[in-house]
Enzyme design. Structure first.
Site, PDB file in Angstrom:
ATOM      1  N   GLY A  51      41.565  91.750 -15.243  1.00  0.00           N
ATOM      2  CA  GLY A  51      40.216  92.160 -15.629  1.00  0.00           C
ATOM      3  C   GLY A  51      39.255  91.252 -14.910  1.00  0.00           C
ATOM      4  N   GLU A  52      38.252  90.784 -15.626  1.00  0.00           N
ATOM      5  CA  GLU A  52      37.285  89.859 -15.043  1.00  0.00           C
ATOM      6  C   GLU A  52      37.412  88.543 -15.803  1.00  0.00           C
ATOM      7  OE1 GLU A  52      35.843  91.392 -12.318  1.00  0.00           O
ATOM      8  OE2 GLU A  52      35.463  89.273 -11.967  1.00  0.00           O
ATOM      9  N   SER A  53      37.947  87.533 -15.113  1.00  0.00           N
ATOM     10  CA  SER A  53      38.249  86.277 -15.817  1.00  0.00           C
ATOM     11  C   SER A  53      37.007  85.621 -16.421  1.00  0.00           C
ATOM     12  CB  SER A  53      38.960  85.292 -14.883  1.00  0.00           C
ATOM     13  OG  SER A  53      38.159  85.009 -13.763  1.00  0.00           O
ATOM     14  N   CYS A  90      46.903  88.122 -12.986  1.00  0.00           N
ATOM     15  CA  CYS A  90      45.654  88.171 -12.225  1.00  0.00           C
ATOM     16  C   CYS A  90      44.531  87.395 -12.941  1.00  0.00           C
ATOM     17  CB  CYS A  90      45.294  89.623 -11.943  1.00  0.00           C
ATOM     18  SG  CYS A  90      44.303  89.805 -10.479  1.00  0.00           S
ATOM     19  N   ARG A 117      39.674  82.351  -6.529  1.00  0.00           N
ATOM     20  CA  ARG A 117      39.495  83.747  -6.969  1.00  0.00           C
ATOM     21  C   ARG A 117      39.254  84.687  -5.792  1.00  0.00           C
ATOM     22  NH1 ARG A 117      34.955  84.085 -11.263  1.00  0.00           N
ATOM     23  NH2 ARG A 117      35.532  86.283 -11.236  1.00  0.00           N
ATOM     24  N   ILE A 163      45.202  93.278  -6.669  1.00  0.00           N
ATOM     25  CA  ILE A 163      43.843  93.826  -6.749  1.00  0.00           C
ATOM     26  C   ILE A 163      42.865  92.666  -6.941  1.00  0.00           C
ATOM     27  CG2 ILE A 163      42.289  95.401  -7.971  1.00  0.00           C
ATOM     28  CD1 ILE A 163      44.832  96.793  -9.104  1.00  0.00           C
ATOM     29  N   ARG A 164      42.096  92.349  -5.935  1.00  0.00           N
ATOM     30  CA  ARG A 164      41.158  91.209  -5.986  1.00  0.00           C
ATOM     31  C   ARG A 164      41.861  89.995  -6.627  1.00  0.00           C
ATOM     32  NH1 ARG A 164      37.118  92.601  -9.586  1.00  0.00           N
ATOM     33  NH2 ARG A 164      35.923  90.837  -8.868  1.00  0.00           N
ATOM     34  N   HIS A 212      49.834  92.481 -10.276  1.00  0.00           N
ATOM     35  CA  HIS A 212      49.938  93.321 -11.478  1.00  0.00           C
ATOM     36  C   HIS A 212      51.298  94.013 -11.540  1.00  0.00           C
ATOM     37  CE1 HIS A 212      45.628  93.213 -12.588  1.00  0.00           C
ATOM     38  NE2 HIS A 212      45.462  93.047 -11.287  1.00  0.00           N
ATOM     39  N   GLU A 262      52.424  95.311 -14.162  1.00  0.00           N
ATOM     40  CA  GLU A 262      52.271  96.369 -15.182  1.00  0.00           C
ATOM     41  C   GLU A 262      51.781  97.685 -14.572  1.00  0.00           C
ATOM     42  OE1 GLU A 262      50.202  93.988 -14.579  1.00  0.00           O
ATOM     43  OE2 GLU A 262      48.140  94.615 -14.936  1.00  0.00           O
TER      44      GLU A 262
HETATM   45  N1  GLN Z   1      38.958  89.145  -9.407  1.00  0.00           N
HETATM   46  C1  GLN Z   1      39.161  89.044 -10.819  1.00  0.00           C
HETATM   47  C2  GLN Z   1      38.694  87.688 -11.333  1.00  0.00           C
HETATM   48  O1  GLN Z   1      38.420  86.837 -10.547  1.00  0.00           O
HETATM   49  C3  GLN Z   1      40.608  89.259 -11.157  1.00  0.00           C
HETATM   50  C4  GLN Z   1      41.025  90.641 -10.726  1.00  0.00           C
HETATM   51  C5  GLN Z   1      42.120  91.238 -11.535  1.00  0.00           C
HETATM   52  O2  GLN Z   1      42.431  90.795 -12.645  1.00  0.00           O
HETATM   53  N2  GLN Z   1      42.671  92.304 -11.015  1.00  0.00           N
HETATM   54  O3  GLN Z   1      38.595  87.487 -12.492  1.00  0.00           O
END
Ligand code: GLN
Length: 188
Positions: free
Chosen positions: A47-49, A79, A106, A135-136, A171, A173
Site C-alpha cells: 500500500g502506501e507506507s 512491500c 522507497r 510494484i513501486r 508481492h 500475494e
Molecule cells: N511505494 C510504496 C511505499 O513506498 C510501496 C508500494 C507497494 O506497497 N506496492 O510505501
C-alpha cells in the site's frame, strides 16, 4: 488452524486474505489492538507506507505493535509492509515500527508503469523458487547481522527473515503461489 490477522488500515489486504486461506489459515482483516493481538500472527500488506504509518500513529497502535513484534509475535510484511518493519528509510522521516534490522530505499525499482513479474530463488523451502511481482517496490540497501537473506534479485536481498519477522520487497500475494504464505505459517 492458525489464525492470522491482515492489517486492514490501507492497501492491498484482500489478496493476502485469499493467499492465507489458500495456505490453510483462518485469516481475517484486523484494525484494532484487540483484533491484532487476538490472532497468532500478523500480515502487513502493500500500500502506501506513509499512510499506513500515519494511521498506526493516529489509532495509537505504533508503539504497542512495535513492542508486540519485538517480543516475538510473528509478522510478515510485503512491500509497504517491509518499509514499515524496517529501521530506516533512506532520505526520509516517516513513522516506522523499526523492528527489522534493515534500511530501505522507497520506490527504488521504478514507477507504477515499470512494475514487473519474475521468478526468484527462495532459500526458505525445498521448492526453491517464488514468483514475485514488484510494484513501486523498496530496495533493501542494508541488512544487519541477524538478518537471514531468503531471496535475492540482481544482487540485492528482496526477501529476508529475522526470527519472527518475515519481509518481502515484492508481492507474493498477487501470484498463484502460496510458497511464502506457507513459509510464514510455518513460523507461527
Ligand atoms: N511505494 C510504496 C511505499 O513506498 C510501496 C508500494 C507497494 O506497497 N506496492 O510505501
Amino acid at each position: 488452524m492458525k489464525s492470522i490477522g491482515v492489517l486492514a488500515l490501507q492497501g492491498g489486504f484482500d489478496p493476502h486474505l485469499r493467499a492465507l486461506r489458500k495456505a490453510g489459515a483462518d485469516a481475517r482483516p484486523v484494525k484494532t489492538w484487540d483484533e491484532i493481538r487476538g490472532r497468532q500472527g500478523l500480515v502487513i500488506p502493500g500500500g502506501e507506507s506513509t499512510t499506513i504509518g500515519k494511521l498506526l500513529v493516529l489509532h495509537g497502535l505504533l508503539d504497542s505493535l512495535k513492542e508486540l513484534l519485538g517480543d516475538g509475535f510473528p509478522v510478515f510484511g510485503t512491500c509497504a509492509g517491509l518499509i514499515l518493519l524496517s529501521q530506516r528509510v533512506v532520505g526520509r522521516e516517516q513513522p516506522l515500527l523499526g523492528v527489522l534490522d534493515v534500511d530501505v530505499a522507497r520506490n527504488a525499482y521504478g514507477r507504477q508503469t515499470e512494475s514487473f513479474e519474475t521468478s526468484l530463488p527462495f532459500e526458505g523451502t525445498e521448492k526453491g523458487s517464488v514468483p514475485a511481482v514488484f510494484i513501486r517496490a523498496p530496495q533493501i540497501v542494508r541488512t544487519g547481522p541477524g538478518v537471514q537473506i531468503l531471496s535475492v534479485y540482481e544482487d540485492l536481498p528482496v526477501c529476508v527473515r529475522q526470527k519472527n519477522i518475515l519481509a518481502a520487497a515484492f508481492h507474493p500475494e498477487l501470484t498463484d503461489s502460496a510458497v511464502l504464505h506457507d513459509y510464514f505459517l510455518s513460523l507461527v
